[in-house]
Design a protein around this motif. Structure first.
Motif, PDB file in Angstrom:
ATOM      1  N   GLU A   1     -27.001  -7.700 -14.736  1.00 56.79           N
ATOM      2  CA  GLU A   1     -27.844  -6.695 -13.633  1.00 56.79           C
ATOM      3  C   GLU A   1     -28.255  -7.539 -12.415  1.00 56.79           C
ATOM      4  O   GLU A   1     -28.314  -6.760 -11.443  1.00 56.79           O
ATOM      5  CB  GLU A   1     -29.290  -7.674 -14.632  1.00 56.79           C
ATOM      6  N   ARG A   2     -27.730  -8.551 -11.973  1.00 57.11           N
ATOM      7  CA  ARG A   2     -27.308  -8.999 -11.423  1.00 57.11           C
ATOM      8  C   ARG A   2     -26.149  -8.302 -10.252  1.00 57.11           C
ATOM      9  O   ARG A   2     -26.371  -8.518  -9.125  1.00 57.11           O
ATOM     10  CB  ARG A   2     -26.169 -10.818 -11.255  1.00 57.11           C
ATOM     11  N   ASP A   3     -25.113  -8.593 -10.481  1.00 62.47           N
ATOM     12  CA  ASP A   3     -23.957  -7.258  -9.529  1.00 62.47           C
ATOM     13  C   ASP A   3     -25.024  -6.643  -8.899  1.00 62.47           C
ATOM     14  O   ASP A   3     -24.748  -5.434  -8.222  1.00 62.47           O
ATOM     15  CB  ASP A   3     -22.729  -6.882 -10.656  1.00 62.47           C
ATOM     16  N   PHE A   4     -25.435  -5.095 -10.568  1.00 63.63           N
ATOM     17  CA  PHE A   4     -26.075  -4.160  -9.682  1.00 63.63           C
ATOM     18  C   PHE A   4     -26.990  -4.052  -9.293  1.00 63.63           C
ATOM     19  O   PHE A   4     -27.555  -3.383  -8.085  1.00 63.63           O
ATOM     20  CB  PHE A   4     -27.063  -3.357 -11.008  1.00 63.63           C
ATOM     21  N   ARG A   5     -27.816  -6.082  -8.760  1.00 66.36           N
ATOM     22  CA  ARG A   5     -29.545  -6.160  -8.148  1.00 66.36           C
ATOM     23  C   ARG A   5     -28.831  -6.043  -6.825  1.00 66.36           C
ATOM     24  O   ARG A   5     -29.739  -5.885  -5.964  1.00 66.36           O
ATOM     25  CB  ARG A   5     -30.335  -6.671  -9.377  1.00 66.36           C
ATOM     26  N   ASN A   6     -27.253  -7.474  -6.439  1.00 67.55           N
ATOM     27  CA  ASN A   6     -27.430  -7.911  -5.589  1.00 67.55           C
ATOM     28  C   ASN A   6     -26.530  -7.573  -4.453  1.00 67.55           C
ATOM     29  O   ASN A   6     -26.366  -7.560  -4.104  1.00 67.55           O
ATOM     30  CB  ASN A   6     -27.959  -9.447  -5.424  1.00 67.55           C
ATOM     31  N   GLY A   7     -25.370  -7.092  -5.387  1.00 63.91           N
ATOM     32  CA  GLY A   7     -24.526  -6.893  -5.583  1.00 63.91           C
ATOM     33  C   GLY A   7     -23.727  -5.784  -4.690  1.00 63.91           C
ATOM     34  O   GLY A   7     -24.593  -4.507  -4.343  1.00 63.91           O
ATOM     35  N   ARG A   8     -22.903  -5.425  -3.760  1.00 69.97           N
ATOM     36  CA  ARG A   8     -22.499  -4.468  -3.007  1.00 69.97           C
ATOM     37  C   ARG A   8     -21.569  -3.802  -3.764  1.00 69.97           C
ATOM     38  O   ARG A   8     -20.214  -3.894  -3.552  1.00 69.97           O
ATOM     39  CB  ARG A   8     -22.325  -4.922  -1.425  1.00 69.97           C
ATOM     40  N   PRO A   9     -21.878  -2.621  -3.386  1.00 64.37           N
ATOM     41  CA  PRO A   9     -20.627  -1.528  -4.458  1.00 64.37           C
ATOM     42  C   PRO A   9     -19.250  -1.317  -3.997  1.00 64.37           C
ATOM     43  O   PRO A   9     -18.100  -1.533  -4.829  1.00 64.37           O
ATOM     44  CB  PRO A   9     -21.313  -0.258  -4.767  1.00 64.37           C
ATOM     45  N   LEU A  10     -19.671  -1.703  -2.817  1.00 60.70           N
ATOM     46  CA  LEU A  10     -18.387  -1.482  -1.906  1.00 60.70           C
ATOM     47  C   LEU A  10     -16.908  -2.927  -2.251  1.00 60.70           C
ATOM     48  O   LEU A  10     -15.987  -2.594  -2.244  1.00 60.70           O
ATOM     49  CB  LEU A  10     -18.603  -1.712  -0.357  1.00 60.70           C
ATOM     50  N   TYR A  11     -17.813  -4.200  -2.334  1.00 63.84           N
ATOM     51  CA  TYR A  11     -17.118  -5.451  -2.764  1.00 63.84           C
ATOM     52  C   TYR A  11     -16.380  -5.194  -3.935  1.00 63.84           C
ATOM     53  O   TYR A  11     -15.334  -5.257  -4.061  1.00 63.84           O
ATOM     54  CB  TYR A  11     -18.155  -6.286  -3.214  1.00 63.84           C
ATOM     55  N   TYR A  12     -17.184  -4.255  -5.043  1.00 65.68           N
ATOM     56  CA  TYR A  12     -16.902  -4.195  -6.300  1.00 65.68           C
ATOM     57  C   TYR A  12     -15.747  -3.133  -6.510  1.00 65.68           C
ATOM     58  O   TYR A  12     -14.694  -3.598  -6.715  1.00 65.68           O
ATOM     59  CB  TYR A  12     -17.593  -3.990  -7.437  1.00 65.68           C
ATOM     60  N   ILE A  13     -15.988  -2.145  -5.736  1.00 60.28           N
ATOM     61  CA  ILE A  13     -14.257  -1.155  -5.965  1.00 60.28           C
ATOM     62  C   ILE A  13     -13.445  -1.407  -4.985  1.00 60.28           C
ATOM     63  O   ILE A  13     -12.242  -1.318  -5.948  1.00 60.28           O
ATOM     64  CB  ILE A  13     -15.304   0.227  -4.709  1.00 60.28           C
ATOM     65  N   LEU A  14     -13.514  -2.279  -3.883  1.00 59.80           N
ATOM     66  CA  LEU A  14     -12.039  -2.746  -3.002  1.00 59.80           C
ATOM     67  C   LEU A  14     -11.996  -3.553  -4.094  1.00 59.80           C
ATOM     68  O   LEU A  14     -10.489  -3.685  -3.913  1.00 59.80           O
ATOM     69  CB  LEU A  14     -12.699  -3.402  -1.559  1.00 59.80           C
ATOM     70  N   THR A  15     -12.628  -4.933  -4.980  1.00 59.02           N
ATOM     71  CA  THR A  15     -11.635  -5.292  -5.698  1.00 59.02           C
ATOM     72  C   THR A  15     -10.858  -5.248  -6.740  1.00 59.02           C
ATOM     73  O   THR A  15     -10.198  -5.363  -7.061  1.00 59.02           O
ATOM     74  CB  THR A  15     -13.320  -6.614  -6.036  1.00 59.02           C
ATOM     75  N   GLY A  16     -11.851  -3.850  -7.222  1.00 57.37           N
ATOM     76  CA  GLY A  16     -11.285  -3.298  -8.673  1.00 57.37           C
ATOM     77  C   GLY A  16     -10.105  -3.028  -7.698  1.00 57.37           C
ATOM     78  O   GLY A  16      -9.124  -2.694  -8.803  1.00 57.37           O
ATOM     79  N   LEU A  17      -9.591  -2.324  -6.844  1.00 60.63           N
ATOM     80  CA  LEU A  17      -8.826  -1.548  -6.463  1.00 60.63           C
ATOM     81  C   LEU A  17      -7.462  -2.392  -6.129  1.00 60.63           C
ATOM     82  O   LEU A  17      -6.476  -2.090  -6.440  1.00 60.63           O
ATOM     83  CB  LEU A  17      -9.106  -0.148  -4.624  1.00 60.63           C
ATOM     84  N   LEU A  18      -7.896  -3.165  -5.843  1.00 63.39           N
ATOM     85  CA  LEU A  18      -7.239  -4.155  -5.081  1.00 63.39           C
ATOM     86  C   LEU A  18      -6.749  -4.641  -6.583  1.00 63.39           C
ATOM     87  O   LEU A  18      -5.048  -5.454  -6.738  1.00 63.39           O
ATOM     88  CB  LEU A  18      -7.448  -5.324  -4.443  1.00 63.39           C
ATOM     89  N   MET A  19      -6.980  -5.286  -7.943  1.00 67.88           N
ATOM     90  CA  MET A  19      -6.463  -6.281  -8.663  1.00 67.88           C
ATOM     91  C   MET A  19      -6.188  -4.855  -9.635  1.00 67.88           C
ATOM     92  O   MET A  19      -4.915  -5.229 -10.255  1.00 67.88           O
ATOM     93  CB  MET A  19      -8.102  -6.261  -9.602  1.00 67.88           C
ATOM     94  N   ALA A  20      -6.311  -3.806  -9.548  1.00 66.68           N
ATOM     95  CA  ALA A  20      -5.832  -2.613 -10.435  1.00 66.68           C
ATOM     96  C   ALA A  20      -3.743  -2.782  -9.897  1.00 66.68           C
ATOM     97  O   ALA A  20      -3.711  -2.455 -10.629  1.00 66.68           O
ATOM     98  CB  ALA A  20      -6.130  -1.412 -10.138  1.00 66.68           C
ATOM     99  N   GLY A  21      -4.013  -2.566  -8.640  1.00 71.48           N
ATOM    100  CA  GLY A  21      -2.754  -2.421  -7.629  1.00 71.48           C
ATOM    101  C   GLY A  21      -1.806  -4.100  -8.103  1.00 71.48           C
ATOM    102  O   GLY A  21      -0.967  -3.607  -8.123  1.00 71.48           O
ATOM    103  N   LEU A  22      -2.641  -5.313  -8.313  1.00 69.81           N
ATOM    104  CA  LEU A  22      -2.175  -6.305  -7.820  1.00 69.81           C
ATOM    105  C   LEU A  22      -1.044  -5.709  -9.867  1.00 69.81           C
ATOM    106  O   LEU A  22      -0.497  -6.528  -9.985  1.00 69.81           O
ATOM    107  CB  LEU A  22      -2.556  -7.027  -8.387  1.00 69.81           C
ATOM    108  N   PHE A  23      -2.672  -5.265 -11.007  1.00 66.66           N
ATOM    109  CA  PHE A  23      -1.499  -5.372 -12.291  1.00 66.66           C
ATOM    110  C   PHE A  23      -0.485  -4.343 -12.062  1.00 66.66           C
ATOM    111  O   PHE A  23       0.764  -4.104 -12.849  1.00 66.66           O
ATOM    112  CB  PHE A  23      -2.893  -4.345 -13.404  1.00 66.66           C
ATOM    113  N   VAL A  24      -0.738  -3.159 -11.834  1.00 67.51           N
ATOM    114  CA  VAL A  24       0.440  -2.355 -12.246  1.00 67.51           C
ATOM    115  C   VAL A  24       1.611  -3.168 -11.299  1.00 67.51           C
ATOM    116  O   VAL A  24       3.204  -2.810 -11.071  1.00 67.51           O
ATOM    117  CB  VAL A  24      -0.321  -0.905 -10.851  1.00 67.51           C
ATOM    118  N   VAL A  25       1.575  -3.830 -10.163  1.00 62.63           N
ATOM    119  CA  VAL A  25       2.870  -4.333  -9.123  1.00 62.63           C
ATOM    120  C   VAL A  25       2.992  -5.967  -9.908  1.00 62.63           C
ATOM    121  O   VAL A  25       4.873  -5.141 -10.366  1.00 62.63           O
ATOM    122  CB  VAL A  25       2.478  -4.889  -8.016  1.00 62.63           C
ATOM    123  N   GLY A  26       2.554  -5.851 -11.320  1.00 62.77           N
ATOM    124  CA  GLY A  26       2.811  -6.995 -12.060  1.00 62.77           C
ATOM    125  C   GLY A  26       3.638  -6.186 -13.651  1.00 62.77           C
ATOM    126  O   GLY A  26       4.901  -7.506 -13.312  1.00 62.77           O
TER     127      GLY A  26
END
Length: 67
Positions: free
Chosen positions: A28-53
Protein backbone atom coordinates in the motif's frame (compact mmCIF):
# COMPACT_ATOMS: atom_id res chain seq x y z
CA UNK A 1 4.73 14.31 6.48
CA UNK A 2 5.14 12.25 3.34
CA UNK A 3 5.69 8.53 3.69
CA UNK A 4 7.81 8.32 0.52
CA UNK A 5 9.77 5.06 0.31
CA UNK A 6 13.53 5.44 0.67
CA UNK A 7 15.98 3.81 -1.74
CA UNK A 8 16.49 0.96 0.72
CA UNK A 9 12.73 0.44 1.08
CA UNK A 10 12.38 0.43 -2.71
CA UNK A 11 15.09 -2.23 -3.04
CA UNK A 12 13.47 -4.36 -0.33
CA UNK A 13 10.04 -3.96 -1.92
CA UNK A 14 11.29 -5.10 -5.32
CA UNK A 15 13.21 -8.01 -3.78
CA UNK A 16 10.10 -9.00 -1.78
CA UNK A 17 8.11 -8.82 -5.00
CA UNK A 18 10.57 -11.18 -6.70
CA UNK A 19 9.86 -13.75 -3.98
CA UNK A 20 6.17 -12.90 -3.62
CA UNK A 21 6.36 -12.08 0.09
CA UNK A 22 5.56 -8.35 0.10
CA UNK A 23 3.52 -7.25 3.12
CA UNK A 24 0.18 -5.58 2.53
CA UNK A 25 1.28 -2.46 4.45
CA UNK A 26 4.41 -2.02 2.33
CA UNK A 27 2.51 -2.71 -0.89
CA UNK A 28 0.00 0.00 0.00
CA UNK A 29 2.84 2.42 0.83
CA UNK A 30 4.52 1.67 -2.49
CA UNK A 31 1.37 2.19 -4.54
CA UNK A 32 0.26 5.27 -2.64
CA UNK A 33 3.56 7.16 -2.36
CA UNK A 34 6.11 5.48 -4.62
CA UNK A 35 7.00 6.50 -8.15
CA UNK A 36 6.46 3.63 -10.61
CA UNK A 37 9.58 4.51 -12.60
CA UNK A 38 11.78 3.87 -9.56
CA UNK A 39 10.31 0.40 -9.07
CA UNK A 40 10.55 -0.44 -12.77
CA UNK A 41 14.19 0.63 -13.00
CA UNK A 42 15.08 -1.15 -9.76
CA UNK A 43 13.33 -4.31 -10.96
CA UNK A 44 15.13 -4.24 -14.30
CA UNK A 45 18.48 -3.69 -12.60
CA UNK A 46 17.90 -6.53 -10.15
CA UNK A 47 16.71 -8.87 -12.92
CA UNK A 48 19.84 -8.02 -14.93
CA UNK A 49 22.06 -8.70 -11.93
CA UNK A 50 20.29 -12.02 -11.39
CA UNK A 51 20.89 -13.07 -15.02
CA UNK A 52 24.56 -12.07 -14.86
CA UNK A 53 24.90 -13.97 -11.57
CA UNK A 54 23.40 -17.12 -13.09
CA UNK A 55 25.68 -16.87 -16.13
CA UNK A 56 28.75 -16.50 -13.90
CA UNK A 57 27.64 -19.39 -11.71
CA UNK A 58 27.16 -21.67 -14.73
CA UNK A 59 30.54 -20.68 -16.18
CA UNK A 60 32.20 -21.41 -12.84
CA UNK A 61 30.45 -24.79 -12.55
CA UNK A 62 31.46 -25.72 -16.10
CA UNK A 63 35.07 -24.76 -15.44
CA UNK A 64 35.08 -26.99 -12.35
CA UNK A 65 33.66 -29.83 -14.47
CA UNK A 66 36.49 -29.37 -17.00
CA UNK A 67 34.21 -28.37 -19.85
Amino acid sequence: MSDKPTLWQTLLSVLSGFFGVQSERNRERDFRNGRPLYYILTGLLMAGLFVVGVILLVRWALSLAGV
